[in-house]
Write an enzyme that holds these catalytic residues in place. Structure first.
Site, PDB file in Angstrom:
ATOM      1  NE  ARG A 253      -4.274  -1.418   0.151  1.00 44.20           N
ATOM      2  CZ  ARG A 253      -4.400  -2.451  -0.675  1.00 44.20           C
ATOM      3  NH1 ARG A 253      -3.460  -2.718  -1.563  1.00 44.20           N
ATOM      4  NH2 ARG A 253      -5.479  -3.220  -0.641  1.00 44.20           N
ATOM      5  CD  GLU A 282      -2.589   3.394  -5.484  1.00 43.57           C
ATOM      6  OE1 GLU A 282      -3.163   2.569  -6.159  1.00 43.57           O
ATOM      7  OE2 GLU A 282      -1.741   3.105  -4.642  1.00 43.57           O
ATOM      8  CG  HIS A 321      -3.596  -0.786  -6.780  1.00 45.32           C
ATOM      9  ND1 HIS A 321      -3.858  -0.093  -5.638  1.00 45.32           N
ATOM     10  CD2 HIS A 321      -3.629  -2.100  -6.426  1.00 45.32           C
ATOM     11  CE1 HIS A 321      -4.049  -0.936  -4.642  1.00 45.32           C
ATOM     12  NE2 HIS A 321      -3.912  -2.164  -5.096  1.00 45.32           N
TER      13      HIS A 321
HETATM   14  P1  NAD Z   1      -0.927 -11.420   4.811  1.00 45.52           P
HETATM   15  O1  NAD Z   1      -1.805 -10.947   5.909  1.00 45.52           O
HETATM   16  O2  NAD Z   1      -0.972 -12.842   4.405  1.00 45.52           O
HETATM   17  O3  NAD Z   1       0.604 -11.084   5.193  1.00 45.52           O
HETATM   18  C1  NAD Z   1       1.012  -9.885   5.789  1.00 45.52           C
HETATM   19  C2  NAD Z   1       2.260 -10.178   6.626  1.00 45.52           C
HETATM   20  O4  NAD Z   1       2.700  -8.933   7.184  1.00 45.52           O
HETATM   21  C3  NAD Z   1       1.971 -11.118   7.816  1.00 45.52           C
HETATM   22  O5  NAD Z   1       2.918 -12.165   7.845  1.00 45.52           O
HETATM   23  C4  NAD Z   1       2.079 -10.213   9.024  1.00 45.52           C
HETATM   24  O6  NAD Z   1       2.584 -10.876  10.193  1.00 45.52           O
HETATM   25  C5  NAD Z   1       3.061  -9.158   8.525  1.00 45.52           C
HETATM   26  N1  NAD Z   1       2.986  -7.919   9.278  1.00 45.52           N
HETATM   27  C6  NAD Z   1       1.881  -7.275   9.718  1.00 45.52           C
HETATM   28  N2  NAD Z   1       2.225  -6.134  10.353  1.00 45.52           N
HETATM   29  C7  NAD Z   1       3.585  -6.076  10.309  1.00 45.52           C
HETATM   30  C8  NAD Z   1       4.529  -5.147  10.793  1.00 45.52           C
HETATM   31  N3  NAD Z   1       4.167  -4.049  11.482  1.00 45.52           N
HETATM   32  N4  NAD Z   1       5.831  -5.392  10.564  1.00 45.52           N
HETATM   33  C9  NAD Z   1       6.229  -6.517   9.911  1.00 45.52           C
HETATM   34  N5  NAD Z   1       5.370  -7.432   9.431  1.00 45.52           N
HETATM   35  C10 NAD Z   1       4.064  -7.211   9.638  1.00 45.52           C
HETATM   36  O7  NAD Z   1      -1.224 -10.446   3.605  1.00 45.52           O
HETATM   37  P2  NAD Z   1      -0.937 -10.718   2.054  1.00 45.52           P
HETATM   38  O8  NAD Z   1      -2.092 -11.442   1.450  1.00 45.52           O
HETATM   39  O9  NAD Z   1       0.435 -11.268   1.887  1.00 45.52           O
HETATM   40  O10 NAD Z   1      -1.014  -9.220   1.471  1.00 45.52           O
HETATM   41  C11 NAD Z   1      -0.103  -8.217   1.905  1.00 45.52           C
HETATM   42  C12 NAD Z   1      -0.589  -6.866   1.429  1.00 45.52           C
HETATM   43  O11 NAD Z   1      -0.455  -6.762   0.021  1.00 45.52           O
HETATM   44  C13 NAD Z   1      -2.107  -6.618   1.651  1.00 45.52           C
HETATM   45  O12 NAD Z   1      -2.374  -6.203   2.973  1.00 45.52           O
HETATM   46  C14 NAD Z   1      -2.421  -5.559   0.636  1.00 45.52           C
HETATM   47  O13 NAD Z   1      -2.224  -4.289   1.210  1.00 45.52           O
HETATM   48  C15 NAD Z   1      -1.356  -5.776  -0.451  1.00 45.52           C
HETATM   49  N6  NAD Z   1      -1.972  -6.241  -1.708  1.00 45.52           N
HETATM   50  C16 NAD Z   1      -1.736  -5.521  -2.823  1.00 45.52           C
HETATM   51  C17 NAD Z   1      -2.280  -5.911  -4.043  1.00 45.52           C
HETATM   52  C18 NAD Z   1      -2.014  -5.147  -5.306  1.00 45.52           C
HETATM   53  O14 NAD Z   1      -2.707  -5.365  -6.319  1.00 45.52           O
HETATM   54  N7  NAD Z   1      -1.037  -4.260  -5.329  1.00 45.52           N
HETATM   55  C19 NAD Z   1      -3.102  -7.061  -4.101  1.00 45.52           C
HETATM   56  C20 NAD Z   1      -3.310  -7.791  -2.940  1.00 45.52           C
HETATM   57  C21 NAD Z   1      -2.742  -7.368  -1.737  1.00 45.52           C
END
Ligand code: NAD
Length: 358
Positions: A253, A282, A321
């Site tokens: 994000r 964005e 995005h």
């Molecule tokens: P997820 O919940 O499976 O993984 C997130 C990881 O981040 C977890 O392992 C969690 O422990 C860790 N985490 C949380 N807070 C933290 C912190 N303060 N410091 C360090 N680690 C921390 O999520 P995911 O499915 O892997 O997705 C991750 C992110 O990707 C989503 O939250 C979303 O914002 C983004 N995303 C973007 C797109 C895109 O099209 N660009 C699409 C899907 C998801």
């Protein structure tokens, strides 16, 4: 969290037994989705599809609906729900559901289902698209060759093999990034608030503190959710710790990175390049009309101008995005939505994120 609606008039069983065919209205659909929805498992119900967002105005298209399906740009608030008196279910075609008034749905006994998984490999692959564009100067070379300039000057890239990959947030997406990085022969460092030593051993990565990851990584890829603790996780007080010449990739994000700090690190050469599928403001930059004739809050305006300062640099690759936006991921989204709807209609709701209390 999984629970079922117990609202007397809106239980899924009632939907199947009703004398009319269940009415399902889809909003925010693209043409291919329309064909898919109409040709598939929902045929025996009355499914209607619209390209528009669901709003108080367009709600008239669904005033008799038992189920509506939306994407993230429909703001399903109390005003909209008031216009949908028969509604028993909302099937959002997204993971997030912050565009839906959950408290109001709970109060009305409306089941809300989401798509919890659809594209962890998809986003990870896009992250590598951004990495390779920068590490092998593909992006810079492409623009040159479109101008019939085939010189090699300043197009020396670097190998990923043997370099350190820093993955911030090793959840569903981050772990795919780890696997792909290992395939390239990279050493993988991970920072995550939750650690799973067994996973680290099996996949062959090392957990390190955040600052150590910044200091040691040649490529840093961000995969944390945007929450209070990750807002401006990379900022002006820690960006100088990043290894000189490293690449920063953000498909998480925008607000995980403080844009002003990023611009100054790019100007000073601390960061050699940035690959951004997301950046602060964005949405507003996408809709340039936001700049025209509107009184925008000062902070929003600042974000937009900083966003513009990132464009047109030959060491910054920006995509709009689209990290999730592959054919396969989109298909998975629609298929899961169908299963969610059928589950509800057959009295066995799945992927439920909120209903009335049990
Ligand atoms: P997820 O919940 O499976 O993984 C997130 C990881 O981040 C977890 O392992 C969690 O422990 C860790 N985490 C949380 N807070 C933290 C912190 N303060 N410091 C360090 N680690 C921390 O999520 P995911 O499915 O892997 O997705 C991750 C992110 O990707 C989503 O939250 C979303 O914002 C983004 N995303 C973007 C797109 C895109 O099209 N660009 C699409 C899907 C998801």
């Amino acid at each position: 969290m999984r629970s079922r609606s117990r609202s007397a008039s809106k239980t899924p069983q009632n939907k199947e037994n009703q004398t009319h065919k269940a009415r399902i209205v889809f909003f925010e659909t693209e043409d291919w989705e329309k064909q898919f929805i109409q040709s598939a498992a929902l045929r025996k119900y009355e499914a209607r599809v619209y390209g528009e967002r669901l709003t108080e105005e367009t709600a008239r298209l669904a005033e008799d609906a038992d189920i509506v399906s939306v994407f993230i740009y429909s703001n399903v608030d109390k005003g909209v729900l008031d216009k949908l008196p028969n509604l028993g279910m909302i099937a959002t075609r997204s993971t997030g559901y912050d565009h839906i008034d959950m408290a109001e749905c709970r109060r009305r006994g409306i089941v809300v289902s989401n798509v919890p998984y659809y594209g962890e490999n998809t986003v990870a692959e896009h992250a590598f698209g951004l990495i390779l564009s920068l590490s092998r100067k593909i992006y810079k070379a492409y623009f040159r060759t479109t101008r019939l300039d085939f010189s090699l000057e300043n197009l020396t890239g670097f190998d990923l093999k043997g370099k350190s990959m820093g993955v911030v947030g090793a959840g569903r997406i981050g772990l795919h990034v780890v696997r792909i990085a290992k395939g390239f022969g990279m050493d993988v460092l991970v920072y995550d608030v939750r650690q799973e030593p067994l996973l680290a051993e099996v996949l062959g990565f090392t957990y390190v503190p955040f600052e150590e990851l910044l200091r040691r990584s040649d490529v840093i890829s961000l995969h944390v959710p945007l929450v209070k603790t990750t807002h401006h996780m990379i900022n002006r007080s820690n960006i100088h710790l990043i290894k000189r010449g490293a690449l920063l990739i953000n498909t998480a994000r925008g607000a995980v990175v403080e844009t002003e700090a990023l611009i100054s690190a790019l100007d000073q050469g601390t960061i050699a390049g940035a690959g951004l599928d997301v950046f602060e403001g964005e949405e507003s930059v996408k809709e340039e009309t936001a700049l025209l004739g509107q009184q925008l809050p000062r902070e929003k305006m600042r974000e937009i101008l900083l966003g513009y300062a990132l464009l047109h640099r030959d060491n910054v690759v920006i995509t709009p995005h689209i990290a999730f936006y592959s054919e396969e991921a989109l298909l998975r989204i629609v298929e899961t939505t169908q299963q969610n709807i059928l589950g509800f209609l057959q009295g066995n709701p799945v992927n439920v994120v909120a209903t009335s209390a049990m």
